[in-house]
Design an enzyme around this catalytic site. Structure first.
Site, PDB file in Angstrom:
ATOM      1  N   GLY A 105      -0.484   1.722  -2.134  1.00  0.00           N
ATOM      2  CA  GLY A 105      -0.782   0.679  -1.699  1.00  0.00           C
ATOM      3  C   GLY A 105      -0.588   1.208   0.067  1.00  0.00           C
ATOM      4  O   GLY A 105       0.281  -0.053   0.679  1.00  0.00           O
ATOM      5  N   SER A 106      -1.278   1.828   0.493  1.00  0.00           N
ATOM      6  CA  SER A 106      -1.357   2.093   1.915  1.00  0.00           C
ATOM      7  C   SER A 106      -1.591   0.966   2.787  1.00  0.00           C
ATOM      8  O   SER A 106      -1.336   0.223   3.491  1.00  0.00           O
ATOM      9  CB  SER A 106      -1.984   2.916   2.523  1.00  0.00           C
ATOM     10  OG  SER A 106      -3.589   2.910   2.076  1.00  0.00           O
ATOM     11  N   ASN A 107      -2.611   0.003   2.148  1.00  0.00           N
ATOM     12  CA  ASN A 107      -3.364  -1.036   2.925  1.00  0.00           C
ATOM     13  C   ASN A 107      -1.861  -2.220   2.873  1.00  0.00           C
ATOM     14  O   ASN A 107      -1.711  -2.513   3.223  1.00  0.00           O
ATOM     15  CB  ASN A 107      -4.473  -1.668   1.754  1.00  0.00           C
ATOM     16  CG  ASN A 107      -5.841  -0.262   2.804  1.00  0.00           C
ATOM     17  OD1 ASN A 107      -6.273  -1.207   3.624  1.00  0.00           O
ATOM     18  ND2 ASN A 107      -6.557   0.027   2.072  1.00  0.00           N
ATOM     19  N   LEU A 178      -7.147  -3.040  -9.582  1.00  0.00           N
ATOM     20  CA  LEU A 178      -8.543  -2.246 -10.343  1.00  0.00           C
ATOM     21  C   LEU A 178      -8.980  -3.615 -11.339  1.00  0.00           C
ATOM     22  O   LEU A 178     -10.370  -2.597 -12.005  1.00  0.00           O
ATOM     23  CB  LEU A 178      -8.509  -0.989 -10.704  1.00  0.00           C
ATOM     24  CG  LEU A 178      -7.851   0.274  -9.735  1.00  0.00           C
ATOM     25  CD1 LEU A 178      -7.798   1.419  -9.924  1.00  0.00           C
ATOM     26  CD2 LEU A 178      -9.014   0.524  -8.857  1.00  0.00           C
ATOM     27  N   ILE A 181     -10.813  -9.976 -11.707  1.00  0.00           N
ATOM     28  CA  ILE A 181     -10.429 -11.448 -11.572  1.00  0.00           C
ATOM     29  C   ILE A 181     -11.136 -11.822 -12.522  1.00  0.00           C
ATOM     30  O   ILE A 181     -11.809 -12.444 -12.273  1.00  0.00           O
ATOM     31  CB  ILE A 181     -10.287 -11.901  -9.911  1.00  0.00           C
ATOM     32  CG1 ILE A 181      -9.546 -10.998  -8.884  1.00  0.00           C
ATOM     33  CG2 ILE A 181      -9.367 -12.995  -9.580  1.00  0.00           C
ATOM     34  CD1 ILE A 181      -7.789 -10.497  -9.431  1.00  0.00           C
ATOM     35  N   ASN A 195     -10.541 -10.181  -1.249  1.00  0.00           N
ATOM     36  CA  ASN A 195     -10.720  -8.525  -1.689  1.00  0.00           C
ATOM     37  C   ASN A 195     -11.495  -7.380  -0.478  1.00  0.00           C
ATOM     38  O   ASN A 195     -12.374  -7.732   0.741  1.00  0.00           O
ATOM     39  CB  ASN A 195     -11.877  -8.418  -2.535  1.00  0.00           C
ATOM     40  CG  ASN A 195     -11.762  -6.796  -3.701  1.00  0.00           C
ATOM     41  OD1 ASN A 195     -10.654  -5.987  -3.617  1.00  0.00           O
ATOM     42  ND2 ASN A 195     -12.751  -6.067  -3.537  1.00  0.00           N
ATOM     43  N   HIS A 197     -13.425  -3.745  -0.199  1.00  0.00           N
ATOM     44  CA  HIS A 197     -14.473  -2.362  -0.293  1.00  0.00           C
ATOM     45  C   HIS A 197     -14.594  -1.483   0.217  1.00  0.00           C
ATOM     46  O   HIS A 197     -14.516  -1.902   1.086  1.00  0.00           O
ATOM     47  CB  HIS A 197     -15.143  -3.730  -1.097  1.00  0.00           C
ATOM     48  CG  HIS A 197     -16.278  -2.537  -2.062  1.00  0.00           C
ATOM     49  ND1 HIS A 197     -16.030  -2.031  -2.892  1.00  0.00           N
ATOM     50  CD2 HIS A 197     -17.514  -1.726  -1.636  1.00  0.00           C
ATOM     51  CE1 HIS A 197     -16.865  -1.509  -3.907  1.00  0.00           C
ATOM     52  NE2 HIS A 197     -17.872  -0.874  -2.596  1.00  0.00           N
ATOM     53  N   ASP A 238     -17.017  -7.450  -6.574  1.00  0.00           N
ATOM     54  CA  ASP A 238     -17.418  -7.687  -5.120  1.00  0.00           C
ATOM     55  C   ASP A 238     -18.702  -8.146  -4.614  1.00  0.00           C
ATOM     56  O   ASP A 238     -19.822  -7.884  -4.206  1.00  0.00           O
ATOM     57  CB  ASP A 238     -18.274  -6.317  -5.136  1.00  0.00           C
ATOM     58  CG  ASP A 238     -17.490  -4.758  -5.520  1.00  0.00           C
ATOM     59  OD1 ASP A 238     -15.817  -5.069  -5.315  1.00  0.00           O
ATOM     60  OD2 ASP A 238     -17.200  -3.621  -6.009  1.00  0.00           O
ATOM     61  N   GLU A 267      -9.566  -0.124   7.164  1.00  0.00           N
ATOM     62  CA  GLU A 267      -9.409  -0.773   6.670  1.00  0.00           C
ATOM     63  C   GLU A 267      -7.779  -1.081   6.647  1.00  0.00           C
ATOM     64  O   GLU A 267      -7.502  -1.838   7.354  1.00  0.00           O
ATOM     65  CB  GLU A 267      -8.643  -0.325   4.979  1.00  0.00           C
ATOM     66  CG  GLU A 267     -10.153  -0.105   4.287  1.00  0.00           C
ATOM     67  CD  GLU A 267      -9.995   0.556   2.804  1.00  0.00           C
ATOM     68  OE1 GLU A 267     -11.075   0.373   1.861  1.00  0.00           O
ATOM     69  OE2 GLU A 267      -8.559   1.621   2.524  1.00  0.00           O
TER      70      GLU A 267
HETATM   71  C1  GRF Z   1      -8.663   0.807  -0.972  1.00  0.00           C
HETATM   72  O1  GRF Z   1     -10.038   2.136  -0.237  1.00  0.00           O
HETATM   73  C2  GRF Z   1      -9.277  -0.527  -0.677  1.00  0.00           C
HETATM   74  O2  GRF Z   1     -10.918  -0.251  -0.869  1.00  0.00           O
HETATM   75  C3  GRF Z   1     -10.147  -0.613  -2.193  1.00  0.00           C
HETATM   76  O3  GRF Z   1      -9.332   0.491  -2.842  1.00  0.00           O
HETATM   77  C4  GRF Z   1      -8.268   0.906  -2.032  1.00  0.00           C
HETATM   78  C5  GRF Z   1      -6.523   0.994  -1.615  1.00  0.00           C
HETATM   79  O4  GRF Z   1      -6.319   2.209  -1.206  1.00  0.00           O
HETATM   80  N1  GRF Z   1     -10.521  -1.375  -3.238  1.00  0.00           N
HETATM   81  P1  GRF Z   1      -4.386   1.894  -1.017  1.00  0.00           P
HETATM   82  O5  GRF Z   1      -3.305   1.266  -2.066  1.00  0.00           O
HETATM   83  O6  GRF Z   1      -4.359   0.841  -0.312  1.00  0.00           O
HETATM   84  O7  GRF Z   1      -3.985   2.941   0.127  1.00  0.00           O
END
Ligand code: GRF
Length: 283
Positions: A105-107, A178, A181, A195, A197, A238, A267
């Site tokens: 969940g870093s994003n 993962l 949807i 999304n 990618h 995708d 990202e």
């Molecule tokens: C990211 O690289 C995103 O592009 C992909 O899954 C990864 C999620 O990374 N769809 P994080 O859990 O947000 O660190």
């Protein structure tokens, strides 16, 4: 001044020109029709005429600019512009967003920080298919509601949809989710699911192309460039409309891990900002 407008409205130079032409033509059309309508009242000048004129042109203006915007290809801009004005008048609240994620969940973390106290959107729910996903801890730390669903529940859709509508979710952001949807969700949120990618789609996308698999494939093909794609979600993996791409160089010395780091930096820099942009200018 033009540069300021361009960056405020997020349009290219040519589109700014078309937007300004639409404003001018729409405004003139509105003034013309307003005067024609007031002729029907039989009034000629005076304070009452003036007050009525202001009321009529205020009501006509959105219709006139929308009308002119169609042939000039600026309908989307003006639809969003007018709904923003109406939103401001109504004192509209930030749009509730749900983040779907399966991993660390870093994003999600960056998105949550970006939208904390934001006027356009608020992260109201984090959904995960993994009970031990790091993203759930991030949500809890930020006092955001969480929901854990398994694939069966996701595919069935109904409980999830009622959960989302209970929380008035307007946007769904997939940040490393993962599961595919299901069509019911895509249908319920047309052009409202985003999304990210970790590669430059349409290359290196589709079933099984996630995480390190993507970076290994990019390196195996000796690509000189990789990056990120942010896109709308449709019924295929995708596949939906690309909203934004950013690239990074691939060095000969790169390993999947070092490439993943470069892509992740992209990202984190772009995803929250691009979400904000699409909230402002929905498709
Ligand atoms: C990211 O690289 C995103 O592009 C992909 O899954 C990864 C999620 O990374 N769809 P994080 O859990 O947000 O660190």
């Amino acid at each position: 001044m033009f540069e300021k407008l361009q960056s405020k409205w997020k349009v290219s130079g040519w589109n700014l020109f078309l937007v300004l032409v639409t404003f001018a033509l729409g405004g003139s059309l509105c003034g013309y029709l307003g005067r024609k309508l007031l002729l029907l009242t039989g009034l000629e000048g005076g304070v009452l005429w003036f007050i009525l004129y202001i009321i009529v042109v205020t009501l006509l203006w959105p219709l006139c600019v929308l009308l002119v915007s169609v042939p000039l290809g600026q309908f989307r801009f003006f639809r969003n512009y007018i709904s923003r004005i109406i939103g401001k008048m109504k004192g509209s609240k930030p749009a509730p967003i749900a983040i779907f994620a399966s991993g660390t969940g870093s994003n999600a973390d960056k998105i949550i920080q970006h939208f904390s106290g934001h006027k356009l959107g608020v992260i109201s729910l984090v959904v995960s298919d993994k009970a031990d996903a790091g993203v759930l801890e991030i949500a809890r730390r930020n006092n955001i509601n969480t929901l854990i669903i398994n694939k069966k529940q996701l595919d069935a859709g109904t409980d999830l949809l009622s959960e989302l509508s209970k929380r008035k979710i307007q946007w769904i952001v997939l940040a490393g989710f993962l599961q595919k949807i299901p069509p019911a969700l895509v249908k319920a949120y047309p052009n409202r699911i985003l999304n990210i990618h970790p590669a430059l789609l349409p290359k290196y996308g589709g079933k099984g192309m996630y995480g390190m698999h993507v970076h290994r494939a990019v390196l195996a093909n000796q690509e000189r460039e990789s990056g990120i794609t942010i896109h709308l979600v449709d019924d295929h993996y995708d596949h939906g409309e690309t909203i934004f791409q950013a690239t990074c160089p691939v060095a000969e010395s790169d390993s999947p891990e070092t490439l993943a780091k470069k892509v992740q930096a992209l990202e984190h820099t772009h995803f929250p900002r691009v979400i904000e942009e699409i909230l402002q200018n929905p498709r």
